[in-house]
Design a protein around this motif. Sequence first.
Motif, short mmCIF file in Angstrom:
data_model
loop_
_atom_site.label_atom_id
_atom_site.label_comp_id
_atom_site.label_asym_id
_atom_site.label_seq_id
_atom_site.Cartn_x
_atom_site.Cartn_y
_atom_site.Cartn_z
N UNK A 79 18.08 74.41 81.16
CA UNK A 79 17.17 73.84 80.16
C UNK A 79 17.70 73.99 78.72
N UNK A 80 17.25 73.09 77.88
CA UNK A 80 17.56 73.02 76.46
C UNK A 80 19.06 72.92 76.16
N UNK A 81 19.80 72.32 77.05
CA UNK A 81 21.23 72.07 76.80
C UNK A 81 21.38 70.88 75.86
N UNK A 82 22.53 70.84 75.17
CA UNK A 82 22.84 69.71 74.29
C UNK A 82 24.24 69.22 74.63
N UNK A 83 24.34 67.93 74.88
CA UNK A 83 25.63 67.27 75.05
C UNK A 83 25.72 66.32 73.88
N UNK A 84 26.68 66.57 72.97
CA UNK A 84 26.68 65.85 71.70
C UNK A 84 27.55 64.60 71.75
N UNK A 85 27.72 63.96 70.61
CA UNK A 85 28.31 62.63 70.48
C UNK A 85 29.64 62.46 71.21
N UNK A 86 29.71 61.44 72.02
CA UNK A 86 30.94 61.03 72.72
C UNK A 86 31.48 62.10 73.67
N UNK A 87 30.70 63.10 74.03
CA UNK A 87 31.17 64.14 74.95
C UNK A 87 31.04 63.64 76.39
N UNK A 88 31.82 64.27 77.29
CA UNK A 88 31.79 63.93 78.71
C UNK A 88 31.65 65.21 79.52
N UNK A 89 30.75 65.18 80.49
CA UNK A 89 30.58 66.27 81.44
C UNK A 89 30.98 65.73 82.80
N UNK A 90 32.02 66.32 83.39
CA UNK A 90 32.48 65.86 84.70
C UNK A 90 31.61 66.42 85.82
N UNK A 91 31.72 65.82 86.99
CA UNK A 91 30.91 66.19 88.15
C UNK A 91 30.99 67.69 88.43
N UNK A 92 29.85 68.34 88.57
CA UNK A 92 29.78 69.75 88.91
C UNK A 92 30.01 70.70 87.75
N UNK A 93 30.33 70.19 86.57
CA UNK A 93 30.53 71.03 85.39
C UNK A 93 29.18 71.26 84.73
N UNK A 94 28.33 72.03 85.38
CA UNK A 94 26.97 72.27 84.89
C UNK A 94 27.00 72.88 83.49
N UNK A 95 26.00 72.53 82.69
CA UNK A 95 25.87 73.04 81.34
C UNK A 95 24.67 73.98 81.34
N UNK A 96 24.90 75.24 81.00
CA UNK A 96 23.88 76.28 81.11
C UNK A 96 22.76 76.18 80.10
N UNK A 97 21.78 77.03 80.28
CA UNK A 97 20.61 77.09 79.41
C UNK A 97 21.01 77.32 77.96
N UNK A 98 20.47 76.53 77.06
CA UNK A 98 20.71 76.62 75.62
C UNK A 98 22.18 76.44 75.23
N UNK A 99 23.01 75.90 76.10
CA UNK A 99 24.42 75.69 75.78
C UNK A 99 24.61 74.32 75.11
N UNK A 100 25.77 74.17 74.45
CA UNK A 100 26.08 72.92 73.79
C UNK A 100 27.52 72.52 74.11
N UNK A 101 27.70 71.23 74.42
CA UNK A 101 29.03 70.65 74.56
C UNK A 101 29.26 69.84 73.29
#
Length: 139
Positions: A79-101
Amino acid sequence: IFKHLGKHVKIFHNVEFTFGYNLTIEDHCTIHKNVMLDDRGELILREGTSISDYANIYSHTHDINQQANVTNKPTVLGPRARVTYHATVLAGANVGEDAMVGAMALATKPVPPSVVSVGIPAKTKRQKTQPGTTGFYRE
């Protein structure tokens, strides 16, 4: 169309969904314009997650030698993750709680909770402070 759609979700224009029926969006999520959400292998956006313009989130991958060999990997943000402008998250690369890419980053591996991960491939740049405190401290 969705597996689950929570309350107070904001979805801007030109958002692309691969299927829709493997997509869970919990309460208070925001998906900005021109985002691509690949829910082929299942995509879960936990409560309060935000995805900025032009980000791509994947849940499937192709074998490097046999392109037709596809592997589905559920991808979970928040929860409360942020994936910012033009970022990419590949399959299975989970983004944790309160994390930001960070902007234009490529998350190839899971992003731990409460970190800011940047670059290609994305690496932890900063650790967020605990709730109730201010600022960051560097890794």
